[in-house]
Design a protein around this motif. Structure first.
Motif: not given
Length: 180
Positions: A1-4, A95-96, A99-100, A102, A105-106, A125
């Motif tokens: 999952m992409r992290k913030v 962010i949701a 994260r959907e 690909r 990170d953000i 994160d």
């Protein structure tokens, strides 16, 4: 999952700017590079005040980060303008949605108020902090009060010339409180 990842430069006393918003105390030594950090992110998120400060510092045009830049704003209408995507939705919803997709990170840039909102919603994160060796005494804090405790674990620390230290922390999330 992409992290913030909240990535920002701060003073020793946790300030991101002087009371007037000036960041003249921040510096980047010759032996330090943001390239490794930029290799891990492909989306930037910031508040309008951070955008305005960046525009002021750069003379009216943002640096080209080659990534989408989302700006939370109550005063600007939603939509894309001048390479920036203005949003009014909640940080959790944006962010949701991000994260959907690909991707890498953000990057959550700057702004104590937006950082507080993200921490309150438990969206951060990782912390990537460039700490410069100066105590400002007063100014704009990176972490203004108003969010619940969030625990982090140090995963990397590096020292650079002129006393700059880069710290990377990962969010630790427990499995819930134990009942006695």
């Amino acid at each position: 999952m992409r992290k913030v990842v909240l990535g920002v430069g701060i003073s020793l006393d946790g300030l991101i700017a002087r009371p007037d918003g000036a960041v003249d105390f921040l510096f980047m030594p010759r032996d330090y590079s943001m390239a490794p950090f930029f290799a891990t992110v492909d989306t930037a998120v910031m508040g309008r005040k951070t955008l305005d400060a960046g525009l002021k510092m750069s003379g009216g045009s943002l640096p080209k980060y080659n990534m989408p830049m989302y700006v939370f704003s109550k005063s600007k209408p939603p939509g894309e303008r001048d390479g920036v995507i203005f949003v009014k939705e909640s940080p959790a919803r944006l962010i949701a949605r991000l994260r959907e997709r690909r991707g890498k990170d953000i990057w959550l840039m700057g702004g104590g108020e937006l950082a507080r909102t993200f921490l309150d919603a438990d969206l951060v994160d990782r912390l990537y902090l460039g700490v410069v060796p100066v105590l400002l005494g007063k100014g704009i804090p990176l972490f203004p009060s108003g969010f619940p405790q969030r625990d982090f674990k140090l995963i990397e620390n590096k020292s650079y010339s002129r006393g700059l230290i880069a710290l990377t922390y990962e969010r630790t999330r427990g499995r819930g409180k134990r009942r006695s």
